[in-house]
Design a protein around this motif. Sequence first.
Motif, PDB file in Angstrom:
ATOM      1  N   PHE A  95      40.040  49.357  36.109  1.00  0.00           N
ATOM      2  CA  PHE A  95      39.009  49.743  37.077  1.00  0.00           C
ATOM      3  C   PHE A  95      39.441  49.397  38.499  1.00  0.00           C
ATOM      4  O   PHE A  95      39.059  50.056  39.459  1.00  0.00           O
TER       5      PHE A  95
ATOM      6  N   LEU B  50      32.728  55.079  36.499  1.00  0.00           N
ATOM      7  CA  LEU B  50      33.272  53.720  36.390  1.00  0.00           C
ATOM      8  C   LEU B  50      32.223  52.756  35.846  1.00  0.00           C
ATOM      9  O   LEU B  50      32.510  51.909  35.000  1.00  0.00           O
TER      10      LEU B  50
ATOM     11  N   CYS C  15      31.858  53.369  32.141  1.00  0.00           N
ATOM     12  CA  CYS C  15      32.969  52.820  31.361  1.00  0.00           C
ATOM     13  C   CYS C  15      32.940  51.287  31.322  1.00  0.00           C
ATOM     14  O   CYS C  15      33.281  50.680  30.302  1.00  0.00           O
ATOM     15  N   LEU C  16      32.516  50.649  32.422  1.00  0.00           N
ATOM     16  CA  LEU C  16      32.371  49.184  32.409  1.00  0.00           C
ATOM     17  C   LEU C  16      31.364  48.780  31.338  1.00  0.00           C
ATOM     18  O   LEU C  16      31.576  47.845  30.573  1.00  0.00           O
ATOM     19  N   ALA C  17      30.233  49.500  31.294  1.00  0.00           N
ATOM     20  CA  ALA C  17      29.192  49.189  30.313  1.00  0.00           C
ATOM     21  C   ALA C  17      29.675  49.499  28.897  1.00  0.00           C
ATOM     22  O   ALA C  17      29.412  48.741  27.954  1.00  0.00           O
TER      23      ALA C  17
ATOM     24  N   ARG D 271      27.580  40.481  35.249  1.00  0.00           N
ATOM     25  CA  ARG D 271      26.371  39.922  34.619  1.00  0.00           C
ATOM     26  C   ARG D 271      26.275  38.410  34.882  1.00  0.00           C
ATOM     27  O   ARG D 271      25.237  37.903  35.311  1.00  0.00           O
TER      28      ARG D 271
ATOM     29  N   TYR E 159      36.151  43.509  38.723  1.00  0.00           N
ATOM     30  CA  TYR E 159      35.627  42.718  37.605  1.00  0.00           C
ATOM     31  C   TYR E 159      35.056  43.543  36.455  1.00  0.00           C
ATOM     32  O   TYR E 159      34.636  44.688  36.625  1.00  0.00           O
ATOM     33  N   SER E 160      34.984  42.899  35.293  1.00  0.00           N
ATOM     34  CA  SER E 160      34.333  43.490  34.119  1.00  0.00           C
ATOM     35  C   SER E 160      32.823  43.301  34.234  1.00  0.00           C
ATOM     36  O   SER E 160      32.341  42.527  35.066  1.00  0.00           O
ATOM     37  N   ASN E 161      32.084  43.978  33.344  1.00  0.00           N
ATOM     38  CA  ASN E 161      30.629  43.799  33.369  1.00  0.00           C
ATOM     39  C   ASN E 161      30.211  42.374  33.015  1.00  0.00           C
ATOM     40  O   ASN E 161      29.188  41.899  33.486  1.00  0.00           O
TER      41      ASN E 161
ATOM     42  N   ILE F  29      37.386  48.284  41.694  1.00  0.00           N
ATOM     43  CA  ILE F  29      36.433  47.377  41.056  1.00  0.00           C
ATOM     44  C   ILE F  29      37.246  46.278  40.390  1.00  0.00           C
ATOM     45  O   ILE F  29      38.052  46.540  39.505  1.00  0.00           O
TER      46      ILE F  29
END
Lengths: 533, 76
Positions: free
Chosen positions: A159, B42, B45-47, A173, A167-169, A165
């Motif tokens: 990402f 994006l 896809c992150l989710a 979170r 970071y990951s989700n 982007i």
Amino acid sequence: MRTLLLSNTNMQPLVAFLKPWEVVCGEFNSMLLDLSNPESPAASAEYGRILCLFDSDSLLGDAFHGEGAPEQCETFLAALDRFCATHPDKNVMANTFCFGTGRYLNFADLLHPQSLHTTEAKLNGRLIEMAHAHPNLLLVDFDLLFRRHGEDALLADSFWYLGRIRYSNLMFRSLAAMLHQAFDAYVGQSRKVLILDLDNTLWGGILGEVGSNGIALSEDGAGRCYRDFQRAIRALQRTGVLLAISSKNNATDLEEVFASNSMMVLRRNDFVSIRANWDPKPENILSIAETLNLGVDSFVFLDDNPVERDLVRTALPGVAVPEFPVRAEKLLSWFLREVVPAWFGKYNITAEDLAKTQQYRMNEERQCLSRSLDLDTFLVNLKIECTTHVDPVEQINRIAQMTQKTNQFNLTTRRYQIPEIQRFLDSPEYSVLLLEYKDRFGSEGSVGLAILNFRESRIDTFLMSCRVIGRKVEDRILAKAYELFRERGINRIMGEFLPTCKNQQVANFYGSHGFTLVAEEADGRKIYERFIS
Amino acid sequence: MTAQHEASVAALIASVLNIPTAAVGSDASMDSLPEWDSLAQLNICLAFQEHFNVAMDMETIAESTSVTSLAALLPD
């Protein structure tokens, strides 16, 4: 209050996780410009909270070892510093520097005089100094997130290259939760009381079945889970949280544990209230609330039994009742990672916090004395000594905390944050009065607060800690207020009562202190005046 | 299994785009939904990565722009 999110990477995915905060993202990579430009959205009155969430590696740019922190880091620190200083009314939240584990010099980094470690520590030292200098700057520690979850889980390389982007989700979170909790802690919205069950909560096993030395509580083996849990609770208590017990047990069995089980970390005196009986827990919790003179919405209740948890949740929705770990080995990490930050977050520890349990215990002794005497004799017997401080700058954290936490004896319930208090302290148009209380049982610390608005001849805020209610000390702070008004040639002063669901006990406070009601609005707001000579 | 995967992918996409689940059919794609733009891709896809515990490389992110192509990434 709207929030503006500034960064040097694409942080847009964070916005959804930050609900219910209303967050707008700044232009891509506009962080430095927005902080420096007086015409930028960040400087506009539209945004009360500015998030500066920057990627440390990007700020480092192409810097190599031996070059120290690159100019960009300096530029950022200077811009942040200036922004905090020129916007004392805005809350600024920024993360600490946290470089990735990729190292130009890999194994040589550790010993290198200009290693990334050293650079990071120096930069963070500067941020921490800045946060001391600017009470409106609130730092969140990225290192905590990376240590807990790990870089592999938090970074999102594909990402990053596709859309900047980082970071990951999981990161978005966790970061959102951390920002929420840190802000709640900063404004003093943490809970006050931890109510604990006993069997399979503070120790393993059923006391009534195995006896005071048969319960699982030890330095080795599975009993260590509970002993470590008790150590963590004790540490929390030292930050000002009050402890209480609500347990289905015989009171005498519990006394036996306190008296004879040497593995108990928590002692009888660590608890301000104990209910070991067979009554329903919601009733016990209400009776604890009454004893402590606190609302149940400042309580958190821990119990391993899902039926008890459900009963308390249903009967007393104000009480926070977290789920409880199934495995005893998870107790400590669950408590420290989930329970403490969610409900007992603290950004500053005040002297009052450290002495809180002691103060509530002294209150119990005072209550014993008061039961044996009439009120006036009791008050004389207490040998009360009060001191009123005018604009005590060094107590700014405590002052903000009092406006945030006092519900019952609070005439206007205006919640102020540190930057606003700073403004009151600095301005000649305001005075902040702080009442310190001491009697023969000990010191209660700062218990009363008044904020006077001289320009409008008005008492903006008047509140007393519930610990000293009924001891007539409110008269002393009023007397000091009259004196300050008089010194400024003001002889007609206004007082207000703004009703909330919790402050009914002071609905007639001004009426019973020589004020005259001049107006009453439809929403219950009352305006009073009083002439002082 | 495919239909089940498609339904759960569609529900996830609806929640990311903040639109009703009914608005995301199994034939929905970046071309058919106005809310599904390149930034939303994006976010989706992150989710998706987090929810289904599937790692996505750059190529997969760029190409998986429909409910069916995302559902096809899930093991049977």
